[in-house]
Write a protein that holds these residues in place. Structure first.
Motif, PDB file in Angstrom:
ATOM      1  N   LEU A  28       0.834  -1.202   0.000  1.00  0.00           N
ATOM      2  CA  LEU A  28       0.000   0.000   0.000  1.00  0.00           C
ATOM      3  C   LEU A  28       0.869   1.253   0.000  1.00  0.00           C
ATOM      4  CD1 LEU A  28      -2.643  -1.068   2.665  1.00  0.00           C
ATOM      5  CD2 LEU A  28      -2.938  -0.997   0.204  1.00  0.00           C
ATOM      6  N   PRO A  29       0.408   2.412  -0.455  1.00  0.00           N
ATOM      7  CA  PRO A  29      -0.876   2.607  -1.114  1.00  0.00           C
ATOM      8  C   PRO A  29      -0.847   2.100  -2.539  1.00  0.00           C
ATOM      9  CG  PRO A  29       0.345   4.652  -1.116  1.00  0.00           C
ATOM     10  CD  PRO A  29       1.188   3.652  -0.381  1.00  0.00           C
ATOM     11  N   THR A  30      -2.039   1.743  -3.041  1.00  0.00           N
ATOM     12  CA  THR A  30      -2.112   1.264  -4.413  1.00  0.00           C
ATOM     13  C   THR A  30      -3.410   1.733  -5.059  1.00  0.00           C
ATOM     14  OG1 THR A  30      -1.883  -0.712  -5.778  1.00  0.00           O
ATOM     15  CG2 THR A  30      -3.169  -0.945  -3.770  1.00  0.00           C
ATOM     16  N   THR A  57     -13.063   4.403  -7.867  1.00  0.00           N
ATOM     17  CA  THR A  57     -11.627   4.273  -8.090  1.00  0.00           C
ATOM     18  C   THR A  57     -10.915   5.202  -7.125  1.00  0.00           C
ATOM     19  OG1 THR A  57     -11.763   5.970  -9.795  1.00  0.00           O
ATOM     20  CG2 THR A  57     -11.808   3.692 -10.532  1.00  0.00           C
ATOM     21  N   GLY A  58      -9.697   4.844  -6.794  1.00  0.00           N
ATOM     22  CA  GLY A  58      -8.948   5.682  -5.867  1.00  0.00           C
ATOM     23  C   GLY A  58      -7.728   4.960  -5.354  1.00  0.00           C
ATOM     24  N   GLU A  59      -7.221   5.457  -4.237  1.00  0.00           N
ATOM     25  CA  GLU A  59      -6.010   4.892  -3.674  1.00  0.00           C
ATOM     26  C   GLU A  59      -6.342   4.144  -2.392  1.00  0.00           C
ATOM     27  OE1 GLU A  59      -2.568   7.462  -2.769  1.00  0.00           O
ATOM     28  OE2 GLU A  59      -1.954   6.969  -4.817  1.00  0.00           O
ATOM     29  N   LEU A  60      -5.903   2.891  -2.328  1.00  0.00           N
ATOM     30  CA  LEU A  60      -6.125   2.082  -1.140  1.00  0.00           C
ATOM     31  C   LEU A  60      -4.991   2.344  -0.167  1.00  0.00           C
ATOM     32  CD1 LEU A  60      -8.254  -0.098  -0.377  1.00  0.00           C
ATOM     33  CD2 LEU A  60      -6.588  -1.807  -1.150  1.00  0.00           C
ATOM     34  N   LYS A  61      -5.348   2.785   1.059  1.00  0.00           N
ATOM     35  CA  LYS A  61      -4.317   3.142   2.041  1.00  0.00           C
ATOM     36  C   LYS A  61      -4.567   2.413   3.351  1.00  0.00           C
ATOM     37  CE  LYS A  61      -3.628   7.803   0.205  1.00  0.00           C
ATOM     38  NZ  LYS A  61      -3.633   9.241   0.479  1.00  0.00           N
ATOM     39  N   GLU A  62      -3.545   2.374   4.169  1.00  0.00           N
ATOM     40  CA  GLU A  62      -3.732   1.868   5.532  1.00  0.00           C
ATOM     41  C   GLU A  62      -4.706   2.784   6.243  1.00  0.00           C
ATOM     42  OE1 GLU A  62      -0.806  -0.083   8.279  1.00  0.00           O
ATOM     43  OE2 GLU A  62       0.580   0.781   6.805  1.00  0.00           O
ATOM     44  N   SER A  63      -5.608   2.208   7.006  1.00  0.00           N
ATOM     45  CA  SER A  63      -6.608   3.026   7.676  1.00  0.00           C
ATOM     46  C   SER A  63      -6.138   3.400   9.075  1.00  0.00           C
ATOM     47  CB  SER A  63      -7.924   2.260   7.770  1.00  0.00           C
ATOM     48  OG  SER A  63      -8.850   2.981   8.536  1.00  0.00           O
ATOM     49  N   PRO A  64      -6.320   4.643   9.434  1.00  0.00           N
ATOM     50  CA  PRO A  64      -5.984   5.027  10.804  1.00  0.00           C
ATOM     51  C   PRO A  64      -7.078   4.611  11.784  1.00  0.00           C
ATOM     52  CG  PRO A  64      -6.775   6.938   9.581  1.00  0.00           C
ATOM     53  CD  PRO A  64      -6.800   5.784   8.635  1.00  0.00           C
ATOM     54  N   ALA A  65      -8.270   4.284  11.269  1.00  0.00           N
ATOM     55  CA  ALA A  65      -9.392   3.959  12.148  1.00  0.00           C
ATOM     56  C   ALA A  65      -9.243   2.549  12.714  1.00  0.00           C
ATOM     57  CB  ALA A  65     -10.714   4.072  11.385  1.00  0.00           C
ATOM     58  N   GLN A  66      -9.856   2.321  13.845  1.00  0.00           N
ATOM     59  CA  GLN A  66      -9.836   1.001  14.470  1.00  0.00           C
ATOM     60  C   GLN A  66     -10.735   0.017  13.723  1.00  0.00           C
ATOM     61  OE1 GLN A  66     -10.502   0.527  18.694  1.00  0.00           O
ATOM     62  NE2 GLN A  66      -8.375  -0.126  18.599  1.00  0.00           N
ATOM     63  N   GLY A  67     -10.395  -1.255  13.760  1.00  0.00           N
ATOM     64  CA  GLY A  67     -11.283  -2.289  13.246  1.00  0.00           C
ATOM     65  C   GLY A  67     -11.211  -2.470  11.739  1.00  0.00           C
ATOM     66  N   SER A 104      -8.185  -2.445   8.361  1.00  0.00           N
ATOM     67  CA  SER A 104      -6.774  -2.242   8.068  1.00  0.00           C
ATOM     68  C   SER A 104      -6.573  -1.331   6.847  1.00  0.00           C
ATOM     69  CB  SER A 104      -6.095  -3.589   7.832  1.00  0.00           C
ATOM     70  OG  SER A 104      -6.763  -4.290   6.821  1.00  0.00           O
ATOM     71  N   THR A 105      -7.587  -1.286   5.977  1.00  0.00           N
ATOM     72  CA  THR A 105      -7.444  -0.438   4.785  1.00  0.00           C
ATOM     73  C   THR A 105      -8.668   0.437   4.598  1.00  0.00           C
ATOM     74  OG1 THR A 105      -8.453  -2.120   3.382  1.00  0.00           O
ATOM     75  CG2 THR A 105      -6.047  -2.153   3.534  1.00  0.00           C
ATOM     76  N   GLU A 106      -8.500   1.488   3.850  1.00  0.00           N
ATOM     77  CA  GLU A 106      -9.636   2.298   3.409  1.00  0.00           C
ATOM     78  C   GLU A 106      -9.309   2.847   2.025  1.00  0.00           C
ATOM     79  OE1 GLU A 106      -9.908   5.145   6.601  1.00  0.00           O
ATOM     80  OE2 GLU A 106      -8.512   6.532   5.651  1.00  0.00           O
ATOM     81  N   LEU A 107     -10.361   3.208   1.293  1.00  0.00           N
ATOM     82  CA  LEU A 107     -10.161   3.647  -0.089  1.00  0.00           C
ATOM     83  C   LEU A 107     -10.402   5.146  -0.201  1.00  0.00           C
ATOM     84  CD1 LEU A 107      -9.622   2.851  -3.052  1.00  0.00           C
ATOM     85  CD2 LEU A 107     -12.068   2.421  -3.295  1.00  0.00           C
ATOM     86  N   HIS A 108      -9.372   5.888  -0.609  1.00  0.00           N
ATOM     87  CA  HIS A 108      -9.522   7.329  -0.819  1.00  0.00           C
ATOM     88  C   HIS A 108      -9.938   7.552  -2.277  1.00  0.00           C
ATOM     89  CE1 HIS A 108      -7.570   8.755   3.031  1.00  0.00           C
ATOM     90  NE2 HIS A 108      -7.453   7.447   3.070  1.00  0.00           N
ATOM     91  N   ALA A 109     -11.190   7.887  -2.437  1.00  0.00           N
ATOM     92  CA  ALA A 109     -11.769   7.908  -3.785  1.00  0.00           C
ATOM     93  C   ALA A 109     -11.304   9.107  -4.594  1.00  0.00           C
ATOM     94  CB  ALA A 109     -13.291   7.921  -3.678  1.00  0.00           C
TER      95      ALA A 109
END
Lengths: 464, 464
Positions: free
Chosen positions: B17-19, B78-88, B90-95
């Motif tokens: 990541l990010p990808t 579509t967007g960039e998949l990043k490590e998530s800072p939120a609990q629960g 591991s990833t989130e998508l920044h569109a």
């Protein structure tokens, strides 16, 4: 002493021989040699070939039992597995005990040494898997079925069980069997009208002709699903191509268009054929030499070459300008007949995917193209069998779908749940259907569909 | 930009990541933040969990579309998949683009944010796979089905398709549905007796209750087979344990005795459970926390411990001497009831295989033991569900079989092909049946069988 299958025994590494084993199976033939021993050809259905058992006269039951063994008897043999000096087999079993488990009356046993016609064998559907051909067909049928599950599992499709008993009819894909708990004798004698609300399900129900519509509901939730189960046609067709009960595979994928669908169908068929060549080599060679010469080369070429693509319109053009004379005339807007499909596959020398059929000859659920005249349909044709796969991109637009339903004279309220999919998060989606028996026929070269299903159901036939 | 599933997106290695990716699915919830962006929980059915999409206000369609997204809408992001800072997660998508594919009217869409009862969800069988629980159930059902095929393939069993439409009835294993092409309205009005010879198959036909008898014919040729298909009971049972249409697995093996059969059943169940734990971990944890607390530990313990064995006679002794009071009295020669089975599984603290039942309460095809009073039957009982597998060694002796058939009042000539197997190379053989839905219920802890099959068929219910 370890028990092993005859398939294992026949393919034992020479380096690990001789080895003490036990095998269990049915006698195919027995031949007594003048040298003081008998040869028994033993088969257990795990492979086409037999294991040759050499039974010496020293066996305590040699005269009493071994020399009385006939085709069909079941035995358990222990002994030493050795390299065979004879041609055409790599191992043979030198018996130190032949235990007879079940005798088989040679006077009445139908499967004698002489070859029977496939037609005759159908009368002995309970015994015919003991013959070379039907045994091989059923092993290939198993391999294709396993391949189907592996392929879709690996491609991320969930196996879905759509209902067999149904109150909808997939737009009259064919004549249906009625399912009922009404007492028919009482109904005939009762002198009062049928009340379907008093039947088991409270309404008229039938056997499914396709799981597609239900499959679409799950594709709209799980993204990719496939069905693999029995489907039914109550058509009075006594041909070598039709069954009243047959097995069908129907994948359905969300966010899929016709191109994705065509690519999936091609990968799918190639995977099936590849698995058969790799895992059923002996059976496939048997079909190549005994059932349809050239089958192996044909299948290898199908695996290697990309499938041809052709629109319906292009196909009609080719058919009308080729100079061939057909029994049924071809013109744009009519369905293609078997003879036309045959011409097209021989023209391209392999499978061809026809696409973009006239909307007027295809069901309401197929997606209408921008030209408003055609739909995003596809048929995969293969040499010999003809259509082996039929599919389409589905109409995902609510207004177009309901218009098409009205044109087809369908009652929208009966399909409320199907229409709902277009109201709530509709997505482009596509799928197809493969008839398992057609696939087995194509793979093996068997000409009659009744010989590629264990217990065929046809008009007038439901014995066993 | 590569398209990936949400399951893949959620389990991407942090190191990669990010990808940049594209995902496709349905909105579960949308929440607008004051910071100038929205959170969209996206699901595509490939896993239980959602992917969190962060949609910034800079998106060109932010006010017009993104802020109008509701539960059920379909989108391509579509967007960039990043490590998530939120609990629960591991990833989130920044569109960088949210394309709306299908809207979903929040006014009429049944699946609102509030939780619905399983009973209510059954009315929306076409939409309920979009819920957490039913989605998870169907993924587990798929995993068990795949496991079934893998297990038997690896154990050398061939997948066999026994007929759905049948003229025999497996000794009245249950009430049957009639299958017919007779026009029932005409029959009611016709004032003349029913003539079954004019029906589609030339005789009365029904939906199968078991493929066992046909399966035995193929086991007597190919050594090992299994069926996996739909079976039917026309019983008017409106309970949480009964379906009119359900899926059953029935292995059958030649040269198999009851001990082999018991060992096979144990390996089989353990394999299914192991695969579910390994491949459906997230779903299984959901069931453990939301449906039946302790389910995970229970299944792990079943996998680890050898199954207990107990004869029927021993079980009756335990039940009559344990001091418990049962609603139904127990005595040797009567069938055990659910309460008795429940007591026995809690007594041994896990699955138990009961064997050697009285011949008088078991069907004609089960092998009579030397004591002449019992048969080589086995039932596998599991806590909570009760009988999950029933099987037996089959009667391979011609004289005993025909005697038992006569005692059961059966017409031997109707079973001529079944009896033939004992005439021609008969072998000891055994098999069992597993109800798929019972297995899914046990694995997931779901209490109503209607919630573990996509489209349940029960008295009065055949919508969809």
């Amino acid at each position: 002493m370890p028990w092993i299958t005859i398939n294992t025994a026949r393919h034992m590494e020479p380096s690990s021989l001789p080895t003490a084993v036990e095998v269990r199976g049915w006698v195919r033939t027995r031949r007594d040699s003048k040298g003081g021993f008998s040869f028994i050809e033993l088969n257990d259905g795990t492979c086409l070939g037999n294991l040759q058992v050499v039974a010496p006269a020293e066996l305590s039951n040699y005269a009493d039992e071994v020399q009385k063994l006939t085709a069909g008897c079941s035995v358990i043999v222990t002994g030493e597995l050795k390299e065979s000096p004879a041609q055409g087999q790599s191992t043979e079993l030198h018996a130190d005990a032949v235990r007879v488990i079940g005798w088989c009356d040679g006077e009445t046993y139908p499967l004698q040494k002489k070859r029977h016609s496939f037609e005759k064998l159908r009368e002995w559907a309970h015994l015919r898997p003991r013959t070379n051909t039907i045994g091989a067909v059923m092993r290939v049928r198993n391999r294709i079925s396993q391949s189907i599950h592996r392929f879709f599992d690996e491609e991320g499709f969930y196996y879905l069980h759509t209902p067999i008993i149904t109150a909808s009819d997939c737009e009259g894909a064919g004549e249906m069997f009625r399912v009922t708990t009404v007492d028919l004798d009482k109904l005939a004698a009762g002198n009062r009208p049928l009340d379907p609300t008093r039947d088991f399900f409270g309404k008229p129900t039938h056997l499914t002709v396709s799981g597609q519509l239900e499959g679409e509901t799950y594709a709209s939730a799980l993204s990719r699903i496939y069905t693999f189960g029995p489907t039914f046609r109550a058509e009075n067709s006594n041909t070598s191509r039709h069954l009243a009960e047959f097995w069908m595979v129907e994948p359905e994928a969300a966010f899929f268009d016709l191109r994705d669908n065509m690519a999936l169908a091609e990968r799918f068929l190639k995977r099936i054929f590849t698995d058969c060549l790799n895992d059923c080599g002996e059976d496939m060679e048997f079909f190549d030499s005994m059932i349809e010469k050239g089958k192996l080369d044909q299948i290898k070429s199908v695996i290697e070459k990309p499938f041809e693509h052709m629109t319906y319109t292009e196909a009609v053009e080719k058919l009308t300008t080729c100079g061939e004379s057909f029994e049924y005339p071809v013109q744009w807007g009519t369905d293609l007949q078997a003879e036309h499909e045959k011409y097209l596959t021989s023209l391209v020398g392999g499978p061809v995917i026809l696409t973009d059929y006239p909307a007027t000859i295809k069901p309401f659920y197929m997606r209408v193209s921008d030209d408003e005249k055609t739909v995003a349909a596809m048929d995969v044709l293969v040499p010999g069998v003809g259509e082996i796969i039929g599919g389409s991109q589905r109409e995902e637009r609510l207004d177009v779908l309901t218009r098409r339903m009205a044109e087809a004279g369908l009652d929208e309220s009966e399909y409320w749940w199907y229409v709902d999919l277009r109201r709530y998060g509709s997505v482009p989606h596509a799928g197809f259907g493969l008839g398992l028996e057609r696939a087995v026929q194509y793979t093996t070269g068997m000409t009659n569909i009744r010989d590629v299903i264990p217990f065929p159901r046809t008009p007038g036939n439901a014995e066993f």
